[in-house]
Design a protein around this motif. Sequence first.
Motif, short mmCIF file in Angstrom:
data_model
loop_
_atom_site.label_atom_id
_atom_site.label_comp_id
_atom_site.label_asym_id
_atom_site.label_seq_id
_atom_site.Cartn_x
_atom_site.Cartn_y
_atom_site.Cartn_z
N VAL A 161 2.90 4.03 -11.30
CA VAL A 161 2.34 2.66 -11.26
C VAL A 161 2.57 2.12 -9.85
O VAL A 161 3.60 1.56 -9.54
N GLN A 162 1.56 2.34 -9.00
CA GLN A 162 1.75 2.13 -7.56
C GLN A 162 1.41 0.71 -7.09
O GLN A 162 1.69 0.36 -5.95
N ASN A 163 0.80 -0.08 -7.96
CA ASN A 163 0.68 -1.53 -7.73
C ASN A 163 0.12 -1.88 -6.35
O ASN A 163 0.61 -2.79 -5.68
N ARG A 164 -0.93 -1.18 -5.94
CA ARG A 164 -1.38 -1.29 -4.53
C ARG A 164 -1.92 -2.67 -4.16
O ARG A 164 -1.73 -3.13 -3.04
N LYS A 165 -2.63 -3.32 -5.09
CA LYS A 165 -3.16 -4.66 -4.77
C LYS A 165 -2.03 -5.63 -4.44
O LYS A 165 -2.11 -6.40 -3.47
N VAL A 166 -0.99 -5.58 -5.27
CA VAL A 166 0.17 -6.46 -5.08
C VAL A 166 0.86 -6.11 -3.76
O VAL A 166 1.20 -7.00 -2.97
N VAL A 167 1.06 -4.83 -3.52
CA VAL A 167 1.71 -4.38 -2.29
C VAL A 167 0.94 -4.83 -1.05
O VAL A 167 1.51 -5.39 -0.11
N ASP A 168 -0.37 -4.61 -1.06
CA ASP A 168 -1.19 -4.96 0.11
C ASP A 168 -1.16 -6.45 0.39
O ASP A 168 -1.03 -6.87 1.54
N PHE A 169 -1.27 -7.26 -0.67
CA PHE A 169 -1.24 -8.70 -0.45
C PHE A 169 0.14 -9.15 0.03
O PHE A 169 0.25 -9.97 0.95
N ALA A 170 1.18 -8.62 -0.60
CA ALA A 170 2.54 -8.99 -0.19
C ALA A 170 2.74 -8.69 1.30
O ALA A 170 3.24 -9.54 2.06
N HIS A 171 2.33 -7.50 1.71
CA HIS A 171 2.50 -7.13 3.12
C HIS A 171 1.72 -8.06 4.05
O HIS A 171 2.20 -8.41 5.13
N SER A 172 0.55 -8.49 3.61
CA SER A 172 -0.27 -9.39 4.44
C SER A 172 0.41 -10.74 4.63
O SER A 172 0.12 -11.47 5.58
N GLN A 173 1.32 -11.07 3.71
CA GLN A 173 2.01 -12.36 3.77
C GLN A 173 3.46 -12.24 4.26
O GLN A 173 4.23 -13.20 4.20
N GLY A 174 3.83 -11.03 4.71
CA GLY A 174 5.20 -10.83 5.19
C GLY A 174 6.23 -10.83 4.07
O GLY A 174 7.40 -11.12 4.30
N ILE A 175 5.78 -10.51 2.85
CA ILE A 175 6.70 -10.44 1.71
C ILE A 175 7.08 -8.97 1.49
O ILE A 175 6.21 -8.13 1.29
N HIS A 176 8.36 -8.68 1.54
CA HIS A 176 8.84 -7.31 1.34
C HIS A 176 8.66 -6.93 -0.13
O HIS A 176 8.64 -7.80 -1.00
N ILE A 177 8.55 -5.64 -0.40
CA ILE A 177 8.44 -5.17 -1.79
C ILE A 177 9.74 -4.47 -2.19
O ILE A 177 10.23 -3.60 -1.48
#
Length: 269
Positions: A161-177
Amino acid sequence: MNKQIPAFGLGTFRLKDQVVIDSVSNALDLGYRVIDTAQIYGNEAEVGKAIEDSAVSRDDLFITTKIWIDNFSRDKLLPSLQESLDKLRTEHVDLTLIHWPSPNNAVPLAETLAALADAQSRGLTKLIGISNFTVDLMKQSVDILGKGNIATNQVELSPHVQNRKVVDFAHSQGIHITSYMTLGVGKVLEDPVIQEIASSHQATPAQVALAWAMQLGYAVIPSSTKRANLESNLKAQQLTLSDDDMARIAVLERNGRLVNPEGLAPQWD
């Protein structure tokens, strides 16, 4: 901000009483310095005892806890966090997360985040973040607190479950995963591709899954009750996967979400 979230730590979900004391004690003895707990786990006091009884200085530790949904309102969040600090036997935690979105928005997100930011300004927590937040909820959080103020979004994330949409948006906002359930409660360890890659590196499947997540820049918090597994997991930090390994794992996505509690889970992306 991202540099402040350590890449590797110990999770304590579902561990209680002497079991969690032993797990944390063994982990600290082996060199773990990051401990992740939560109000709802019902183990903060035991985690605190294990930390206090260890020889490790508080300054060397990174402790995370999470605010439960019952404590999201302005009048409850700070007292509940203070109670967590008392149980953990510390004057501050390093990271405090909103554990889940408020069901049916019972407490407005703006109210909870404002209270969390207040806790941070009072020195009760060094960093603040979110957990199990969707793209839309992250968007709302950034609108409320401003970019750069949310340290991490802790989400279920594994080769299945790689959750890419969440990861990509988080990274765009400087939010670490931060990835939880990285081993898929053992399911990932049975994956033939993960096993093949492990074999080629003379590593364990767990080490491969954890190394994969860390190579993608995520923090991981695997838990174990066995000292041998705690020690083995720690070695994932020294494992480097090849581009080919990473590509093979990238196609293992099967939307195999394991954590989806009714009445609590948002509409996942």
